[in-house]
Design a protein around this motif. Structure first.
Motif, PDB file in Angstrom:
ATOM      1  N   PHE A  11     -20.730 -10.286 -14.421  1.00  0.00           N
ATOM      2  CA  PHE A  11     -21.474 -11.304 -13.673  1.00  0.00           C
ATOM      3  C   PHE A  11     -22.973 -11.011 -13.710  1.00  0.00           C
ATOM      4  CE2 PHE A  11     -17.289 -10.837 -11.782  1.00  0.00           C
ATOM      5  CZ  PHE A  11     -16.828 -12.129 -11.861  1.00  0.00           C
ATOM      6  N   MET A  12     -23.271  -9.710 -13.636  1.00  0.00           N
ATOM      7  CA  MET A  12     -24.665  -9.301 -13.614  1.00  0.00           C
ATOM      8  C   MET A  12     -25.382  -9.668 -14.895  1.00  0.00           C
ATOM      9  SD  MET A  12     -23.986  -5.608 -12.111  1.00  0.00           S
ATOM     10  CE  MET A  12     -25.199  -4.894 -13.160  1.00  0.00           C
ATOM     11  N   GLN A  13     -24.640  -9.507 -15.996  1.00  0.00           N
ATOM     12  CA  GLN A  13     -25.273  -9.669 -17.296  1.00  0.00           C
ATOM     13  C   GLN A  13     -25.993 -10.993 -17.442  1.00  0.00           C
ATOM     14  OE1 GLN A  13     -22.628  -9.010 -20.564  1.00  0.00           O
ATOM     15  NE2 GLN A  13     -24.332  -8.051 -21.632  1.00  0.00           N
ATOM     16  N   ARG A  14     -25.393 -12.024 -16.818  1.00  0.00           N
ATOM     17  CA  ARG A  14     -26.024 -13.346 -16.891  1.00  0.00           C
ATOM     18  C   ARG A  14     -27.422 -13.310 -16.318  1.00  0.00           C
ATOM     19  NH1 ARG A  14     -22.473 -16.992 -13.697  1.00  0.00           N
ATOM     20  NH2 ARG A  14     -24.370 -18.227 -13.536  1.00  0.00           N
ATOM     21  N   TYR A  15     -27.594 -12.459 -15.289  1.00  0.00           N
ATOM     22  CA  TYR A  15     -28.834 -12.530 -14.527  1.00  0.00           C
ATOM     23  C   TYR A  15     -29.891 -11.525 -14.939  1.00  0.00           C
ATOM     24  CZ  TYR A  15     -26.280 -15.628 -11.510  1.00  0.00           C
ATOM     25  OH  TYR A  15     -25.571 -16.683 -11.032  1.00  0.00           O
ATOM     26  N   PHE A  16     -29.456 -10.329 -15.432  1.00  0.00           N
ATOM     27  CA  PHE A  16     -30.480  -9.310 -15.558  1.00  0.00           C
ATOM     28  C   PHE A  16     -31.479  -9.572 -16.670  1.00  0.00           C
ATOM     29  CE2 PHE A  16     -28.749  -7.172 -19.102  1.00  0.00           C
ATOM     30  CZ  PHE A  16     -27.480  -6.689 -18.870  1.00  0.00           C
ATOM     31  N   GLN A  17     -31.019 -10.255 -17.714  1.00  0.00           N
ATOM     32  CA  GLN A  17     -31.954 -10.563 -18.789  1.00  0.00           C
ATOM     33  C   GLN A  17     -33.092 -11.435 -18.254  1.00  0.00           C
ATOM     34  OE1 GLN A  17     -29.768 -10.584 -22.081  1.00  0.00           O
ATOM     35  NE2 GLN A  17     -31.399 -10.797 -23.567  1.00  0.00           N
ATOM     36  N   LYS A  18     -32.652 -12.427 -17.449  1.00  0.00           N
ATOM     37  CA  LYS A  18     -33.621 -13.303 -16.811  1.00  0.00           C
ATOM     38  C   LYS A  18     -34.572 -12.492 -15.942  1.00  0.00           C
ATOM     39  CE  LYS A  18     -31.290 -16.913 -15.409  1.00  0.00           C
ATOM     40  NZ  LYS A  18     -30.517 -17.616 -14.383  1.00  0.00           N
ATOM     41  N   GLY A  19     -33.973 -11.581 -15.175  1.00  0.00           N
ATOM     42  CA  GLY A  19     -34.752 -10.784 -14.224  1.00  0.00           C
ATOM     43  C   GLY A  19     -35.813  -9.950 -14.902  1.00  0.00           C
ATOM     44  N   ILE A  20     -35.423  -9.272 -15.963  1.00  0.00           N
ATOM     45  CA  ILE A  20     -36.381  -8.359 -16.591  1.00  0.00           C
ATOM     46  C   ILE A  20     -37.501  -9.150 -17.257  1.00  0.00           C
ATOM     47  CG2 ILE A  20     -35.349  -8.075 -18.886  1.00  0.00           C
ATOM     48  CD1 ILE A  20     -35.856  -5.079 -18.546  1.00  0.00           C
ATOM     49  N   MET A  21     -37.170 -10.324 -17.759  1.00  0.00           N
ATOM     50  CA  MET A  21     -38.224 -11.120 -18.383  1.00  0.00           C
ATOM     51  C   MET A  21     -39.209 -11.641 -17.344  1.00  0.00           C
ATOM     52  SD  MET A  21     -37.940 -10.617 -21.297  1.00  0.00           S
ATOM     53  CE  MET A  21     -39.439 -11.470 -21.724  1.00  0.00           C
ATOM     54  N   MET A  22     -38.658 -12.064 -16.198  1.00  0.00           N
ATOM     55  CA  MET A  22     -39.558 -12.552 -15.158  1.00  0.00           C
ATOM     56  C   MET A  22     -40.425 -11.419 -14.647  1.00  0.00           C
ATOM     57  SD  MET A  22     -37.682 -15.448 -13.003  1.00  0.00           S
ATOM     58  CE  MET A  22     -36.019 -14.959 -13.183  1.00  0.00           C
ATOM     59  N   GLY A  23     -39.830 -10.214 -14.613  1.00  0.00           N
ATOM     60  CA  GLY A  23     -40.621  -9.063 -14.204  1.00  0.00           C
ATOM     61  C   GLY A  23     -41.764  -8.825 -15.160  1.00  0.00           C
ATOM     62  N   ALA A  24     -41.521  -9.095 -16.434  1.00  0.00           N
ATOM     63  CA  ALA A  24     -42.539  -8.808 -17.439  1.00  0.00           C
ATOM     64  C   ALA A  24     -43.703  -9.784 -17.355  1.00  0.00           C
ATOM     65  CB  ALA A  24     -41.916  -8.852 -18.826  1.00  0.00           C
ATOM     66  N   TYR A  40     -37.731  -5.895 -25.483  1.00  0.00           N
ATOM     67  CA  TYR A  40     -38.196  -6.103 -26.857  1.00  0.00           C
ATOM     68  C   TYR A  40     -37.352  -7.151 -27.572  1.00  0.00           C
ATOM     69  CZ  TYR A  40     -40.965  -1.927 -26.064  1.00  0.00           C
ATOM     70  OH  TYR A  40     -41.852  -1.031 -25.564  1.00  0.00           O
ATOM     71  N   ILE A  41     -36.035  -7.152 -27.285  1.00  0.00           N
ATOM     72  CA  ILE A  41     -35.173  -8.158 -27.911  1.00  0.00           C
ATOM     73  C   ILE A  41     -35.651  -9.554 -27.518  1.00  0.00           C
ATOM     74  CG2 ILE A  41     -32.833  -9.110 -27.911  1.00  0.00           C
ATOM     75  CD1 ILE A  41     -31.859  -6.191 -27.561  1.00  0.00           C
ATOM     76  N   ALA A  42     -35.974  -9.681 -26.226  1.00  0.00           N
ATOM     77  CA  ALA A  42     -36.480 -10.976 -25.765  1.00  0.00           C
ATOM     78  C   ALA A  42     -37.801 -11.308 -26.448  1.00  0.00           C
ATOM     79  CB  ALA A  42     -36.649 -10.941 -24.251  1.00  0.00           C
ATOM     80  N   ALA A  43     -38.652 -10.274 -26.616  1.00  0.00           N
ATOM     81  CA  ALA A  43     -39.949 -10.524 -27.250  1.00  0.00           C
ATOM     82  C   ALA A  43     -39.764 -10.928 -28.709  1.00  0.00           C
ATOM     83  CB  ALA A  43     -40.824  -9.285 -27.142  1.00  0.00           C
ATOM     84  N   ILE A  44     -38.776 -10.310 -29.397  1.00  0.00           N
ATOM     85  CA  ILE A  44     -38.533 -10.653 -30.802  1.00  0.00           C
ATOM     86  C   ILE A  44     -38.111 -12.116 -30.928  1.00  0.00           C
ATOM     87  CG2 ILE A  44     -36.969 -10.277 -32.750  1.00  0.00           C
ATOM     88  CD1 ILE A  44     -36.984  -7.308 -32.024  1.00  0.00           C
ATOM     89  N   SER A  45     -37.248 -12.565 -29.981  1.00  0.00           N
ATOM     90  CA  SER A  45     -36.800 -13.954 -30.082  1.00  0.00           C
ATOM     91  C   SER A  45     -37.959 -14.916 -29.829  1.00  0.00           C
ATOM     92  CB  SER A  45     -35.653 -14.211 -29.111  1.00  0.00           C
ATOM     93  OG  SER A  45     -36.126 -14.069 -27.786  1.00  0.00           O
ATOM     94  N   GLY A  46     -39.058 -14.391 -29.277  1.00  0.00           N
ATOM     95  CA  GLY A  46     -40.216 -15.243 -29.063  1.00  0.00           C
ATOM     96  C   GLY A  46     -41.166 -15.306 -30.252  1.00  0.00           C
ATOM     97  N   ILE A  47     -40.917 -14.474 -31.272  1.00  0.00           N
ATOM     98  CA  ILE A  47     -41.807 -14.494 -32.444  1.00  0.00           C
ATOM     99  C   ILE A  47     -41.515 -15.738 -33.291  1.00  0.00           C
ATOM    100  CG2 ILE A  47     -42.446 -13.287 -34.575  1.00  0.00           C
ATOM    101  CD1 ILE A  47     -41.773 -10.671 -33.183  1.00  0.00           C
TER     102      ILE A  47
END
Lengths: 303, 488
Positions: A287-300, B364-371
């Motif tokens: 369940f977490m997996q759906r959210y954490f990618q979003k989370g880390i990107m928003m953090g960035a 980085y994976i996310a950043a790569i998909s943005g290239i």
């Protein structure tokens, strides 16, 4: 890259692909195998486990270890404490982050900018371990269950995430509600909160995992009150015990001689407790997996 | 909208209200200052307990009197009077806080506020009287020497505070004009929003700012269980001690070496997650990409205690590694590898990598998909092979993300955290595993309280915090200069 099929694979490409695949297969195995190994060692025949003979496949599968560990009083307390702090702590943190995140977007607030900075800047400094401990002790939060919850309610980073998210919601939604005579809290409860659910789910996941995993606060703050040691702390104690753990298991005196004979080895007990601690995380992980990618990107991209 | 007629307020009423507000805040704050705790009617009650602590937890008072109670030196009713007194004064403080909040409203609200403050002042006088009564009952104990009753400074102070509160609120009430009939209870939006966020500001203050006040311990000869007083003020003694005491100096140098080496290895390998991401995207099937990503991020979500239990399962005497080595004929008898003190720096780095590599790669994976994909297509049309594309397109595309990560890890060079090192710590590896954070913990909190050096541990923590903040803001400055973007 995908979709480059028009180019024929060269020998070099094939060699690259082979070793690349091999590396990732190996690293993935390295991440998973230890947990699998832990698991098969808790469900196999205990004599074989103690002798270190269970390595790739379980033998003599049984679940007695779990049944017995859950009967241990200390484990019951710890499970209750950890579950309690995870649920209460996460709910409180999420509600607080949502409300504060909403309030700091309201231009009308007295001293809004200063207040926002006052909260956010606390991310970048801390007084240190001893001042923290002495402060908690002064506030009466040592050896007190609420010492897990109250300090973790305001999380500046999560507030930033919620605030950023709310700012992306069209303002007209709020304004039309204000014109209809709704107050700030009504707008928050009826409009903003429901719209924020995706970001709230993200911070809830991270908050819950953080609460479930934390043990330093239990070790430092709660030392005089073993009934509110967290599960992780309990595991830490068991891992560092060299005397016979079988005694602890039978402290309730509820086990038959047969049970004790089955569960005497420290190793079996230690691995079982570790598995009890790890399972909930593996359980919520999909369940977490759906959210954490979003989370880390928003953090960035936080503002 | 209906416009509600507003009542005008005179200048003197305005001034009085302002004074009352400041006064109410002062009343609330004094509840948190242990030095003026009016409930400390006996030397047995800790000097570090504030009125707030006494009012919210019975054990703050009760636990100190367990022996006195069982020996009959102090009666149950004395304690009951004391506790009820503390509770009443505590509630009065809460009422005063409410009066402050209400006083931010319109005329009708302000009149209500004055009434609340008046009630609070009266109840406060009653509460302090109860405290005084319990002090008298203590003095009448059969063994006054054991109970050690004292007349706390706080009782006088709070008595005066409450008396003033009564006078002020009565003054406000009388000077405020009667509100217009139709006026409703109302607080202006800017104050209403402020009041809504106020509880959270209190939390931030209590848990993020108040600990800074604890830095004062590094200027005192403080021992746990004793009280901080001016007799134990030692100025910069611990600062000098840190640099002049040979044993401490040696420890600090060793600990700093561990800290810098382990952070250094981390920084030197900080490009690993980027490489991991780049090579992961070169995997041919999307399914295996997802599979790898799923499984390699799991370790990030388990705590360091669990990582240690995994290590324990694999590397202890009955563990997997020993079994394999014995079967391969490399060794004949198992050993517990976790008890060995060799190569600790590398081992700690390896565990950190095991736990964090897959997770670190996500960004980085996310950043790569943005290239931009067109870049790759153009490069391919020009005949660039796979390695050239990786090196000349992907890597430059990730550099700005990498730069931020690198700056952050440099800013955190002193803070490796203590979780990992605490769980792997044992007597065999103590010399090489002790990083700064762990050292501060060992110095100040573990073990017997008599052997702890709280002032020195506070001092080291304080210096560490100051250096870390300076590093972070320097890194931010560097980022602004080099990239025109801030990282914090």
């Amino acid at each position: 890259m995908e979709g480059n099929r028009i180019y024929r694979l060269t020998v070099g490409d094939r060699i690259f692909n082979f070793f690349n695949g091999l590396f990732f297969a190996a690293f993935t195995a390295l991440c998973i195998f230890p947990i699998y190994y832990l698991f098969i060692n808790t469900i196999s025949e205990n004599k074989l486990v103690t002798a270190g003979l269970i390595n790739f496949f379980p033998r003599g599968v049984h679940l007695k270890n779990y049944v017995m560990m859950l009967k241990v009083k200390d484990m019951g307390y710890s499970l209750l404490t950890t579950t309690g702090r995870t649920v209460i702590g996460t709910v409180a943190m999420v509600l607080a982050s949502a409300l504060v995140g909403y309030l700091v977007t309201q231009q009308a607030m007295l001293g809004r900018k200063i207040i926002y900075r006052y909260i956010v800047i606390t991310m970048y400094f801390n007084a240190g371990l001893l001042p923290w401990y002495l402060n908690m002790s002064m506030l009466g939060l040592t050896n007190n269950f609420w010492g897990y919850i109250i300090p973790a309610i305001v999380q500046p980073f999560n507030i930033i995430l919620v605030k950023t998210y709310i700012e992306s919601i069209p303002r007209e939604l709020e304004e039309s509600a204000f014109i209809d005579g709704a107050g700030y809290f009504t707008v928050f409860r009826r409009i903003i909160f429901p719209l924020c659910k995706p970001i709230l789910a993200t911070i809830a996941v991270f908050g819950a995992v953080g609460h479930w995993n934390s043990f330093i606060d239990s070790i430092i703050l709660m030392s005089a009150k073993p009934t509110i040691y967290t599960l992780q702390h309990r595991l830490y104690i068991y891992l560092n015990t060299t005397s016979n753990l079988g005694k602890i298991v039978n402290s309730g005196g509820s086990l038959s001689a047969d049970d004790i004979a089955n569960l005497m080895s420290n190793r079996v007990i230690q691995l079982t407790v570790a598995m009890v601690t790890i399972v909930p995380i593996l359980f919520v992980y999909p369940f977490m997996q759906r959210y954490f990618q979003k989370g880390i990107m928003m953090g960035a991209v936080k503002g | 909208m209906i416009t509600v007629p507003k009542s005008e307020t005179g200048g003197s009423a305005k001034a009085l209200t302002a004074i009352l507000r400041v006064f109410l805040v002062a009343v609330c704050l004094s509840a948190f200052i242990p030095a003026v705790n009016p409930a400390r009617v006996s030397e047995l009650i800790s000097k570090n307990a504030s009125l707030f602590t006494c009012a919210i937890s019975y054990s703050a008072i009760g636990s100190e009197f367990v022996r006195a109670l069982s020996m009959g030196w102090v009666s149950q009713s004395t304690l009951a009077v004391l506790y009820i007194g503390a509770l009443v004064v505590g509630l009065v403080i809460a009422l005063s806080a409410a009066a402050f909040c209400v006083s931010l409203g319109n005329l009708k609200m302000r009149r209500l506020s004055a009434k609340l403050a008046l009630g609070a002042g009266l109840a406060g006088l009653a509460g302090t009287s109860l405290l005084l009564l319990s002090r008298g009952m203590m003095a009448g104990s059969p063994e006054p020497g054991r109970v050690q009753p004292v007349l706390p400074l706080g009782i006088g102070l709070f008595f005066a505070l409450f008396a003033l509160e009564i006078l002020l609120s009565a003054g406000v009430w009388m000077t405020l004009p009667k509100p217009v009939e139709e006026e409703r209870y109302e607080i202006a939006a800017k104050y209403r929003l402020f009041l809504m966020i106020l509880p959270f500001l209190v939390l931030v203050t209590l848990f993020a700012y108040l600990p800074l006040w604890g830095w004062r311990y590094s200027f005192f000869d403080y021992r746990s269980g004793f009280d901080l007083s001016w007799d134990t003020f030692v100025g910069f003694k611990w600062f000098r001690y840190l640099f002049s005491n040979p044993a401490t100096r040696k420890d600090i140098i060793r600990v700093l070496k561990n800290t810098f080496v382990m952070s250094g290895i981390g920084i030197a390998t900080s490009w690993f997650p980027m490489a991991f991401a780049i090579f992961l995207t070169e995997l041919r099937s999307n399914r295996s990409k997802r599979l790898v990503q799923t499984f390699t991020t799991i370790p990030n979500f388990i705590s360091w205690v669990l990582v240690y239990s995994v290590a324990f399962a694999i590397f202890s005497t009955e563990g997997f590694l020993n079994w394999m080595l014995i079967n391969l004929g490399v060794i004949t008898e198992g050993t517990n590898y976790l008890n060995s003190g060799s190569h600790i720096w590398l081992k700690m780095w390896a565990w950190g990598t095991w736990k964090g590599l897959g997770w670190g790669a996500i960004i980085y994976i996310a950043a790569i998909s943005g290239i931009d994909q067109q870049l790759y297509e153009a490069a391919m049309a020009d005949g660039a092979n796979r390695y050239r594309r990786m090196w000349h397109i992907t890597v430059p595309g990730l550099m700005s993300t990498y730069f931020v990560m690198l700056l952050l890890s440099i800013a955190n060079i002193l803070s490796n955290g203590m979780d990992q090192y605490l769980v792997f710590y044992n007597p065999a590896n103590r010399n090489t595993i002790q990083v700064l954070d762990l050292y501060v913990y060992h110095l100040g909190l573990s073990g017997q309280s008599s052997s702890n050096n709280i002032p020195l541990a506070t001092l080291i923590g304080m210096l560490k915090s100051i250096i870390s903040v300076t590093l972070l803001f320097s890194a931010n400055k560097a980022s602004k200069l080099l990239r025109g973007e801030s990282i914090v």
